[in-house]
Design an enzyme around this catalytic site. Structure first.
Site, PDB file in Angstrom:
ATOM      1  N   ARG A 106      -5.791   2.533   4.054  1.00 18.58           N
ATOM      2  CA  ARG A 106      -4.496   2.091   4.570  1.00 18.58           C
ATOM      3  C   ARG A 106      -4.044   2.980   5.736  1.00 18.58           C
ATOM      4  O   ARG A 106      -2.891   3.361   5.833  1.00 18.58           O
ATOM      5  CB  ARG A 106      -3.452   2.127   3.461  1.00 18.58           C
ATOM      6  CG  ARG A 106      -2.306   1.163   3.672  1.00 18.58           C
ATOM      7  CD  ARG A 106      -1.141   1.467   2.750  1.00 18.58           C
ATOM      8  NE  ARG A 106      -0.127   0.431   2.859  1.00 18.58           N
ATOM      9  CZ  ARG A 106       1.138   0.606   2.531  1.00 18.58           C
ATOM     10  NH1 ARG A 106       1.565   1.748   2.058  1.00 18.58           N
ATOM     11  NH2 ARG A 106       1.996  -0.378   2.665  1.00 18.58           N
ATOM     12  N   ASP A 121       4.791   6.807  -4.897  1.00 18.49           N
ATOM     13  CA  ASP A 121       3.671   5.910  -4.597  1.00 18.49           C
ATOM     14  C   ASP A 121       2.415   6.718  -4.257  1.00 18.49           C
ATOM     15  O   ASP A 121       2.483   7.931  -3.966  1.00 18.49           O
ATOM     16  CB  ASP A 121       4.075   5.030  -3.405  1.00 18.49           C
ATOM     17  CG  ASP A 121       3.356   3.686  -3.385  1.00 18.49           C
ATOM     18  OD1 ASP A 121       2.365   3.532  -4.116  1.00 18.49           O
ATOM     19  OD2 ASP A 121       3.789   2.812  -2.619  1.00 18.49           O
ATOM     20  N   CYS A 137       3.682   4.910  -9.210  1.00 12.76           N
ATOM     21  CA  CYS A 137       3.140   3.727  -8.544  1.00 12.76           C
ATOM     22  C   CYS A 137       1.890   4.175  -7.790  1.00 12.76           C
ATOM     23  O   CYS A 137       1.841   5.312  -7.295  1.00 12.76           O
ATOM     24  CB  CYS A 137       4.208   3.209  -7.576  1.00 12.76           C
ATOM     25  SG  CYS A 137       3.657   1.877  -6.502  1.00 12.76           S
ATOM     26  N   ASP A 142       1.238  -4.643  -7.646  1.00 19.24           N
ATOM     27  CA  ASP A 142       1.830  -5.193  -6.420  1.00 19.24           C
ATOM     28  C   ASP A 142       1.924  -6.698  -6.499  1.00 19.24           C
ATOM     29  O   ASP A 142       2.535  -7.328  -5.640  1.00 19.24           O
ATOM     30  CB  ASP A 142       0.976  -4.808  -5.207  1.00 19.24           C
ATOM     31  CG  ASP A 142       1.401  -3.461  -4.651  1.00 19.24           C
ATOM     32  OD1 ASP A 142       2.456  -2.957  -5.071  1.00 19.24           O
ATOM     33  OD2 ASP A 142       0.678  -2.915  -3.798  1.00 19.24           O
TER      34      ASP A 142
HETATM   35  C1  DGJ Z   1       2.595  -0.028  -2.464  1.00 16.61           C
HETATM   36  C2  DGJ Z   1       3.596  -0.296  -3.554  1.00 16.61           C
HETATM   37  O1  DGJ Z   1       2.967  -0.734  -4.700  1.00 16.61           O
HETATM   38  C3  DGJ Z   1       4.617  -1.295  -3.021  1.00 16.61           C
HETATM   39  O2  DGJ Z   1       5.503  -1.652  -4.039  1.00 16.61           O
HETATM   40  C4  DGJ Z   1       5.334  -0.687  -1.875  1.00 16.61           C
HETATM   41  O3  DGJ Z   1       6.060   0.439  -2.294  1.00 16.61           O
HETATM   42  C5  DGJ Z   1       4.337  -0.300  -0.791  1.00 16.61           C
HETATM   43  N1  DGJ Z   1       3.268   0.509  -1.323  1.00 16.61           N
HETATM   44  C6  DGJ Z   1       5.014   0.432   0.329  1.00 16.61           C
HETATM   45  O4  DGJ Z   1       4.131   0.929   1.227  1.00 16.61           O
END
Ligand code: DGJ
Length: 741
Positions: free
Chosen positions: A444, A479, A527, A549
């Site tokens: 990413r 995250d 996350c 997601d």
């Molecule tokens: C991945 C997460 O799972 C999403 O919910 C969101 O926060 C994005 N990253 C943001 O970059």
């Protein structure tokens, strides 16, 4: 609950009302395993359970004795090379190149309570009287390496927690090449193995297969527990259902590379191993140094998979999750990610927040894009300072305005990552994990910071703490959006590079520990591109996790159903998103999106300004419903009723502690014409209590709801009777059953 040692027979019996675990000091001094299962009466001598028999070709330690061979006995800390040819739990490389070890019993102690694990998440008890721990010390005489094997049993629940600590009491350095947390040698292999596997956006699907001779395994070598395989497995008898029969669950309290495997040997016994993945691990132990393995939790159930899950749920909800939020119902939040992605400013955010507040939403969460020069995925990670072009009043100013709307404020971070286009990278290029002289993969468009280095964790903590001290932040979404590659730390010598993956995770835990200790009021949600690190290790710091997601209601049925095998409903982050859904492009009714999301933490991931008045009324009703029932939904006893992996319909339910209220969710993926008449048998009700069904006011006793079932067939499919709404694809219903006097 008790742990007993019978000196005459050298046997240990660890038990509570639900489970028994029996071990013995073997004739060769090693620690053997005799039984794990439903609670049995204690007796002085269990040594008859030791199965000894002379077998051709066996390797035996004593001349003249052909019965005792490590090849056949069940072991607690097996090593390779001295007669046991199965995969080992420990492997120690020594200075002379030998990898043989022989861990002999030296002593043991039994203590009340449960000690913590240095630097690692683990189950705990608040009162020493709620658990007992046995620590058995073994030693390899030649190297002087000591192994402390800890076993904890709790007052309630059929769970046992185990970990191993190694201490080098010798005078030479050694390398731990394998240090598994758990070895469970089951006497037979008539099991089906159930794993939770998938990929990004389709995490934790239930996959099962029969155990077969040889090794079957799951694991991760991606630096995080992963979307692909969860550090969990269940072994169930072929006839075991959700409600009946034997099941054994194994769960690893760890967030990094892991391996779980079952090896069926030629005599049909099954060795289960769980721990850090040995292929990406090598740990140097200098004299005097210690190494602590993560904790593994095993659960035994004689009441099917639901019984196993309920034991995990209770343990993880009360004895793993911590902090102020552990027992509290979770705020209903709105997250701006799918509403705006990177395209927002303060004004737009406040518009979303205002509408949400008017519907009863309790918290506004600002996702990715608020910091540095983060206009896209290409820049900004590492610069945890508000972007004043978008947020002229900073995070503190925005949080204040959100507060004035009567809502709490939450914020997104991705602390472990860096973009090349960031001030952090420009000032500390050596903080990125990479092999000098080699190219690095991006994920990413971002790179991984070397969290094995304390100064890196210190710097990130400093930036985060500045924001949290200045702004009123009630929630953090942490995250982590890529797997790790070219793993090499510039801060440690060549013979310690095998430690980096684990040291990295210790750094992550360290940052979590500092933040949760210094900002105890903050609710953390973990996350990793959705559910890429949905594991018990994270649950220790963050009592909830962003499950996937994929916010599509139909996909979420499988993801949340699978997750419930091990993880409590209070940990399952679930939001209502827009339709058509952004991941699947599928259109589903608003009620079905909410009916799935109720079985989790609940929130919205859309801009309510784009909804019609009619939809907004529905949203208000959903929020009111969730507020009324979330304590039961999140903390009640959860039952899976009908599997989305086996057909077109799914059902699950929760029952309140006093068993007087139950909430049933029923879901049908595709509509059917002229279909079957269907019923779902409910669970956990009081047989002699009469309950009223919220859908049609019908009243029946608990025995009828449970044995005859709740009618779920939909008469409107096909010819629609006058006055009835036609049903459609993606139909669902919530039934609330309440005890009537
Ligand atoms: C991945 C997460 O799972 C999403 O919910 C969101 O926060 C994005 N990253 C943001 O970059």
């Amino acid at each position: 609950m008790s742990i007993l040692f019978h000196g005459g027979s050298k046997t240990f019996h660890i038990w509570n009302q639900d489970v028994s675990y029996v071990m013995m000091i073997l004739p060769n001094g090693q620690l053997g395993q005799l039984y794990f299962g439903k609670r049995i009466h204690d007796r002085e001598d269990f040594s008859d359970l030791l199965e000894l028999a002379p077998r051709a070709m066996a390797s035996c330690p004593w001349m003249g004795n052909k019965e005792f061979s490590l090849e056949h006995v069940k072991l607690e800390l097996p090593s390779y090379g001295s007669g046991d040819f199965r995969a080992p739990a420990v492997e120690i490389r020594q200075g002379d190149g030998s990898r043989i070890s022989d861990f002999q019993y030296t002593s043991h102690r039994i203590e009340d309570g449960k000690p913590g694990l240095a630097g690692l998440p683990a189950t705990y008890v608040e009162e020493a009287s709620n658990a007992q721990t046995l620590v058995v010390e073994l030693k390899d005489p030649l190297t002087g390496i000591k192994a402390e094997l800890s076993y904890t049993v709790f007052t309630q629940g059929a769970a046992l927690a185990k970990n191993v600590r190694y201490v080098n009491e010798g005078d030479q350095a050694v390398w731990l090449e394998r240090a598994m947390s758990l070895c469970l040698d089951l006497p037979d292999s008539l099991y089906e193995w159930v794993q939770l596997s998938g990929a990004w956006a389709r995490e934790r699907h239930m996959v099962s297969r029969k155990l077969a001779p040889g090794i079957q395994s799951i694991g991760s070598m991606r630096g995080h527990s992963s979307h692909h395989h969860n550090p969990f497995l269940a072994l169930k008898r072929p006839c075991t259902t959700e409600d009946h029969g034997e099941a054994i669950g194994v769960s690893l309290v760890y967030s990094g590379n892991f391996l779980m495997q079952a090896e069926v040997d030629v005599h049909g016994s099954a060795r289960v191993l769980a721990g850090i993945h040995p292929d990406t691990f090598s740990w140097k132990l200098e004299p005097g140094e210690a190494f602590q393995t993560p904790e593994a939790v095993t659960v035994y159930s004689s009441e099917g998979l639901n019984g196993m899950s309920q034991a995990f749920h209770k343990l993880y909800q009360r004895c793993l999750a911590r902090g102020e939020w552990r027992d509290k119902v979770r705020p209903i939040l709105i997250n701006n990610w799918e509403a705006t992605y990177f395209d927002f400013d303060e004004e737009k955010l406040l518009e979303i927040a205002k509408k949400a507040a008017s519907c009863g939403v309790e918290m506004f969460v600002l996702d990715d894009g608020w910091f540095g020069r983060r206009d896209s995925e290409l820049a900004g990670l590492g610069d945890w300072v508000a972007n004043k072009d978008r947020l002229p009043h900073g995070i503190a100013g925005l949080a204040k305005k959100i507060g004035q709307l009567g809502m709490k404020f939450g914020l997104w971070f991705e602390p472990e990552m860096v973009n090349l286009d960031s001030d952090l990278y420009r000032s500390h290029p050596d903080w990125k994990l990479e092999v000098p002289g080699r190219a690095s993969c991006h994920g990413r468009n971002q790179f991984v910071l070397d969290f094995s280095r304390k100064e890196v964790v210190d710097a990130i903590y400093g930036m985060m703490a500045d924001i949290l001290q200045e702004a009123d932040v009630s929630y953090i979404k942490w995250d982590m959006n890529r797997s790790m590659t070219e793993v090499f730390s510039k801060a440690i010598p060549a013979d310690r590079q095998g430690e980096v993956f684990h040291r990295y995770i210790l750094g992550v835990y360290d940052l979590y520990d500092r933040l949760t200790s210094n900002f105890p009021h903050i609710l953390f949600e973990s996350c990793a591109s959705g559910g890429g690190r949905f594991d018990p290790g994270m649950l220790y710091y963050a009592p909830q996790a962003w499950t996937s997601d994929n916010t599509d209601a139909v996909e979420r049925m499988k993801i949340q159903y699978g997750s419930s095998l091990c993880y409590p409903i209070s940990s399952i982050g679930s939001h209502v998103s827009t339709s058509p859904n952004h991941q699947m492009n599928r259109k589903t009714p608003l009620r079905t999106r909410a009916n799935v999301a109720y079985f989790g933490t609940f929130g919205y991931e859309l801009d309510l300004n784009r909804m019609s008045e009619e939809e907004l009324e529905e949203v208000k009703e959903q929020i009111a419903f969730m507020k009324e029932y979330r304590s039961i939904l999140q903390f009640g006893t959860f039952y899976r009723l009908k599997s989305p992996f086996e057909g077109n319909e799914m059902a699950w339910m929760v029952v309140s502690q006093d068993q007087k209220t139950a909430i049933v969710g029923w879901y049908r993926v595709l509509n059917q014409i002229n279909g079957s008449f269907t019923r779902v048998k409910l669970k956990g009700l009081l047989e002699d209590t009469c309950y009223e069904n919220s859908q049609d006011g019908a009243r029946h006793y608990g025995d009828e709801w449970m044995h005859l079932g709740l009618r779920t067939s939909d008469v409107t499919a096909g010819e629609v009777p006058a006055g009835k709404e036609p049903s459609n694809d993606f139909e669902s219903k919530i039934y609330v059953l309440k005890a009537v006097e």
